[in-house]
Design a protein around this motif. Structure first.
Motif, PDB file in Angstrom:
ATOM      1  N   VAL A   1       0.855  -1.189   0.000  1.00 57.53           N
ATOM      2  CA  VAL A   1       0.000   0.000   0.000  1.00 57.53           C
ATOM      3  C   VAL A   1       0.886   1.231   0.000  1.00 57.53           C
ATOM      4  CG1 VAL A   1      -1.827   1.248   1.190  1.00 57.53           C
ATOM      5  CG2 VAL A   1      -1.760  -1.251   1.277  1.00 57.53           C
ATOM      6  N   PHE A   2       0.635   2.104  -0.980  1.00 56.23           N
ATOM      7  CA  PHE A   2       1.444   3.302  -1.102  1.00 56.23           C
ATOM      8  C   PHE A   2       0.762   4.442  -0.349  1.00 56.23           C
ATOM      9  CE2 PHE A   2       2.806   7.139  -3.391  1.00 56.23           C
ATOM     10  CZ  PHE A   2       4.175   7.001  -3.287  1.00 56.23           C
ATOM     11  N   GLU A   3       1.412   4.882   0.738  1.00 62.28           N
ATOM     12  CA  GLU A   3       0.972   6.058   1.514  1.00 62.28           C
ATOM     13  C   GLU A   3      -0.505   6.059   1.953  1.00 62.28           C
ATOM     14  OE1 GLU A   3       1.449   8.534   3.193  1.00 62.28           O
ATOM     15  OE2 GLU A   3       3.619   8.419   3.317  1.00 62.28           O
ATOM     16  N   GLN A   4      -1.205   7.097   1.684  1.00 61.76           N
ATOM     17  CA  GLN A   4      -2.616   7.311   2.066  1.00 61.76           C
ATOM     18  C   GLN A   4      -2.837   7.257   3.571  1.00 61.76           C
ATOM     19  OE1 GLN A   4      -5.269   4.674  -0.471  1.00 61.76           O
ATOM     20  NE2 GLN A   4      -3.254   3.891  -1.025  1.00 61.76           N
ATOM     21  N   GLY A   5      -1.755   7.370   4.327  1.00 64.18           N
ATOM     22  CA  GLY A   5      -1.926   7.297   5.776  1.00 64.18           C
ATOM     23  C   GLY A   5      -2.177   5.876   6.266  1.00 64.18           C
ATOM     24  N   PHE A   6      -1.815   4.889   5.461  1.00 73.49           N
ATOM     25  CA  PHE A   6      -2.062   3.482   5.800  1.00 73.49           C
ATOM     26  C   PHE A   6      -1.277   3.066   7.039  1.00 73.49           C
ATOM     27  CE2 PHE A   6      -1.219  -1.127   5.000  1.00 73.49           C
ATOM     28  CZ  PHE A   6      -2.537  -1.564   5.173  1.00 73.49           C
ATOM     29  N   ARG A   7      -0.018   3.496   7.049  1.00 70.44           N
ATOM     30  CA  ARG A   7       0.866   3.141   8.166  1.00 70.44           C
ATOM     31  C   ARG A   7       0.278   3.627   9.505  1.00 70.44           C
ATOM     32  NH1 ARG A   7       4.457  -0.682   8.850  1.00 70.44           N
ATOM     33  NH2 ARG A   7       4.657  -0.488  11.084  1.00 70.44           N
ATOM     34  N   GLU A   8      -0.100   4.890   9.509  1.00 69.81           N
ATOM     35  CA  GLU A   8      -0.657   5.465  10.743  1.00 69.81           C
ATOM     36  C   GLU A   8      -1.945   4.751  11.141  1.00 69.81           C
ATOM     37  OE1 GLU A   8      -1.069   9.819  10.619  1.00 69.81           O
ATOM     38  OE2 GLU A   8       0.781   9.714   9.430  1.00 69.81           O
ATOM     39  N   ALA A   9      -2.756   4.478  10.128  1.00 64.28           N
ATOM     40  CA  ALA A   9      -4.025   3.801  10.403  1.00 64.28           C
ATOM     41  C   ALA A   9      -3.775   2.440  11.042  1.00 64.28           C
ATOM     42  CB  ALA A   9      -4.823   3.639   9.111  1.00 64.28           C
ATOM     43  N   LEU A  10      -2.742   1.713  10.526  1.00 62.70           N
ATOM     44  CA  LEU A  10      -2.381   0.421  11.109  1.00 62.70           C
ATOM     45  C   LEU A  10      -1.975   0.592  12.568  1.00 62.70           C
ATOM     46  CD1 LEU A  10      -0.121  -1.416   8.480  1.00 62.70           C
ATOM     47  CD2 LEU A  10      -2.363  -2.144   9.279  1.00 62.70           C
ATOM     48  N   ASP A  11      -1.076   1.571  12.790  1.00 61.39           N
ATOM     49  CA  ASP A  11      -0.566   1.789  14.145  1.00 61.39           C
ATOM     50  C   ASP A  11      -1.692   2.122  15.121  1.00 61.39           C
ATOM     51  OD1 ASP A  11       2.080   1.232  13.730  1.00 61.39           O
ATOM     52  OD2 ASP A  11       2.593   3.263  13.107  1.00 61.39           O
ATOM     53  N   GLN A  12      -2.656   2.910  14.633  1.00 60.83           N
ATOM     54  CA  GLN A  12      -3.757   3.304  15.512  1.00 60.83           C
ATOM     55  C   GLN A  12      -4.696   2.139  15.789  1.00 60.83           C
ATOM     56  OE1 GLN A  12      -5.828   6.667  13.941  1.00 60.83           O
ATOM     57  NE2 GLN A  12      -4.239   8.096  14.649  1.00 60.83           N
ATOM     58  N   LYS A  13      -5.058   1.478  14.703  1.00 62.41           N
ATOM     59  CA  LYS A  13      -6.067   0.427  14.809  1.00 62.41           C
ATOM     60  C   LYS A  13      -5.529  -0.782  15.585  1.00 62.41           C
ATOM     61  CE  LYS A  13     -10.051  -1.336  13.215  1.00 62.41           C
ATOM     62  NZ  LYS A  13     -11.357  -0.643  13.280  1.00 62.41           N
TER      63      LYS A  13
END
Lengths: 356, 327
Positions: free
Chosen positions: A70-82
């Protein structure tokens, strides 16, 4: 919902996919041409994902693994939060990286300091401990082989060796090892000890000496090295350095080679300052034991000091000759004993000097 | 330099098989700090885990068609290999030491012979094992690499090359090197794609002759071009066969670029007292990978999984210990 690519582990074709983060799983809806499908990835089977950049890559399941990118889109942060604290997101490496430049700098310098401490104190101390537990018989056997190796290609002065052995026999010596002396023809003013009681003396140093007490001091000094196992310790130390370096840089070949290598460089091995001064004391002790003039030690030092530059090698492996002389002189003042002439030694000395 | 700009992964157009290395010295450095600290604490036992992390990072930052490679090897697997390797080496070194300490010359000779023959027998085994392990643990978009060579043929290639090299006083070494590379690459699979190495010893000999004399003539200046030629020799002679069609690797590394790399690396090592090693690694990887491209019809989207699962790591570290720089 995030847009990404799904790889099914059977082909390398990336399939466009919509990715949704659910509570206990990740849902991947993929489509390619006419085929489409949905994969549910349950968290415990997602593999640890480290070192991601703009693209986050996750892998799932057993062989062959499926994966998504997954390229960007805030995916990393979303993973960390969820999935905060989930096993597949945990990494001591990633968390260290987050400390930034400051962390790197502190980490790097601490490591450098640690390495220095280990190299300067840790390894010598460990090596000394190890060498002290080395059985005497092994040490003698190893010394024998090392000595033999070193004598290859050197010309032994057998007449002087015999005369020096006679001199040594007339000395009262205390040692765990039988002491074997060898005189080799060499212009460098030097003498050194091999583990297990082997002492090698260059003929140049014998030629320079004027008093037999110097010779007794020299022998005492080298026997001190042998007795306190300085060269065994030095050997163990350089072997430990080598092993540490090879472990750090991943090359463990040639540990055997270094032992053989060391045989040829044993005469250049550096003893520590304290090892030298301990051996100086041993030299003085030998003079005292034989009721010889303790000045012999000082004369020896002065002779070494004055014979530069030929001697540079000797001085560099036996540092601070002046300091050593001072220390010896203060030792002499503290110990008083009655000097006695020793005709046997003097005769042996005269015989040694008369060998041409 | 070639275009390494990243397009978003989205889109259904055919991806170009661009190779790129995206690693950064600072990131690798932060990994190495943790590694070294843990190795110091564990008296070196952490080494296999450290190595795994290092490889995982390097692979993750090496991209083909914008997708990274993955190294699946774990510290635990390599630790088992490390211990076994250490055991074998310990036995060999003990034999050597026994001979060294022994007074009898015939015993000495026997021990030394056993040591060297043991090493000689071990090297092909280590290469074979390392290739099996390393390729099986390498994947890209989930497609694993694999090594299909047999131990027997590795022994044949290695021992033949070794003895002919000894007999010819090293002259056969050029053929030995290229034959070994042929054996390795022709047995390496990347999904359903295969590799081939097409150069011969005589080609390598030419590179060396040219490099040697020009280096002498230019008082050493040509040595950078010499090194560049050697790297490019290995890259440019590698073919990839996919569905009956051949593509070729092509390196655009120049002597000037290599000069910059080598001198830069040297300065970094000297002025950081070795702490800058991570930058040396990333700079070197970048210089080699970013200058390498695939010419031909290689289609990165059409690889299929062909490997079965494989588990055994004994010789990964063995190869390391014997310091065989194969790949």
């Amino acid at each position: 919902m995030f847009k990404g690519k799904y790889y099914n582990g059977r082909t390398s074709k990336g399939m466009p996919a919509f990715i949704t983060l659910e509570h206990t799983y990740i849902s991947i809806a993929w489509q390619t041409g006419e085929e489409s499908g949905t994969e549910l990835w349950y968290l415990p089977d997602i593999h640890t994902s480290e070192f991601n950049d703009d693209t986050t890559v996750l892998e799932y399941g057993s062989f062959p693994r499926q994966s998504i990118a997954v390229f960007e889109q805030g995916f990393r942060e979303a993973l960390d939060q969820k999935y905060n604290g989930a096993k597949f997101l945990k990494s001591k490496y990633n968390s260290f990286q987050k400390t930034g430049v400051k962390g790197l700098l502190v980490g790097g310098l601490t490591l450098l300091a640690l390495a220095i401490v280990l190299f300067v104190w840790g390894i010598p101390a460990l090596a000394e401990k190890a060498a002290a537990h080395f059985p005497l018989a092994y040490e003698r056997a190893m010394g024998e082989q090392l000595h033999e190796q070193m004598m290859l290609g050197k010309s032994i002065d057998s007449a002087k060796t015999k005369a020096l052995q006679d001199y040594l026999a007339a000395l009262d010596v205390k040692s765990d090892f039988p002491i074997t002396v060898t005189v080799v023809k060499n212009d460098m003013v030097n003498a050194f000890a091999v583990p297990g009681g082997f002492i090698v003396v260059h003929d140049a140093i014998l030629d320079k000496m004027e008093h037999h007490e110097e010779l007794a001091g020299l022998l005492g000094h080298e026997i001190g090295h042998v007795q306190m196992r300085h060269s065994t310790k030095a050997l163990t130390r350089s072997l430990s350095y080598y092993m540490l370096l090879s472990i750090l840089f991943g090359d463990v070949s040639g540990i055997a080679a270094i032992i053989v290598d060391n045989a040829s460089t044993l005469n250049k091995l550096e003893y520590s300052r304290s090892a030298e001064s301990d051996s100086d004391k041993a030299g003085l002790e030998l003079l005292k034991q034989n009721n010889l003039n303790p000045k012999g030690m000082v004369w020896l030092m002065e002779r070494l000091n004055s014979s530069a530059p030929e001697f540079m090698k000797f001085i560099s492996t036996h540092p601070n000759t002046n300091d050593r002389i001072k220390e010896i002189e203060s030792q002499i003042k503290q110990t008083k004993y009655k000097m006695q002439p020793n005709p046997e030694l003097e005769a042996a000395w005269a015989a040694l000097k008369s060998v041409k | 330099m070639q275009d390494t700009s990243t397009e978003p992964v989205q889109g259904t157009t055919l991806t170009k098989p661009t190779l790129a290395f995206k690693g950064q010295g600072s990131e690798l450095f932060s990994i190495q700090i943790v590694n070294i600290a843990l190795m110091l604490v564990t008296l070196g036992l952490y080494y296999p885990w450290a190595k795994a992390k290092n490889l995982q990072y390097i692979y993750r930052k090496t991209e083909l068609a914008d997708s990274p490679f993955t190294f699946h090897g774990t510290g635990k697997e390599m630790f088992i290999g490390f211990i076994k390797g250490l055991g074998i080496m310990a036995v060999l070194v003990s034999i050597f030491m026994y001979g060294f300490m022994h007074g009898d010359n015939s015993v000495k000779f026997l021990c030394f012979a056993a040591y060297f023959l043991g090493l000689l027998a071990l090297i092909p085994l280590a290469i074979h094992g390392m290739l099996r392990y390393r390729t099986s643990r390498t994947s890209w978009r989930g497609i694993h690499m694999g090594y299909r060579g047999t131990l027997g043929s590795m022994y044949k290639v290695y021992l033949t090359g070794f003895f002919l090299s000894v007999i010819t006083l090293g002259f056969y070494g050029f053929w030995f090197t290229t034959n070994l590379r042929k054996e390795i690459l022709s047995n390496t699979r990347f999904g359903n794609a295969k590799f081939r190495f097409i150069a011969d010893g005589s080609d390598l000999l030419l590179v060396h002759i040219k490099g040697y004399f020009l280096t002498l003539l230019t008082l050493g200046i040509y040595s950078f071009w010499y090194m560049k030629d050697l790297i490019n020799f290995n890259i440019n002679n590698t073919l990839i066969e996919q569905d009956g069609k051949y593509s070729r690797l092509d390196s655009s590394l120049t002597g000037g670029k290599y000069f910059k790399l080598a001198v830069g690396n040297l300065l970094i090592m000297v002025f950081t007292l070795g702490l800058g090693y991570a930058w040396v690694v990333t700079r070197t990887m970048a210089a080699i990978v970013n200058n390498c491209e695939i010419i031909g019809d290689f289609n990165p989207d059409a690889l299929a999984q062909t490997e079965a699962e494989y588990k055994n790591a004994t010789f990964e570290d063995m190869a390391d210990m014997l310091d065989i720089g194969i790949i």
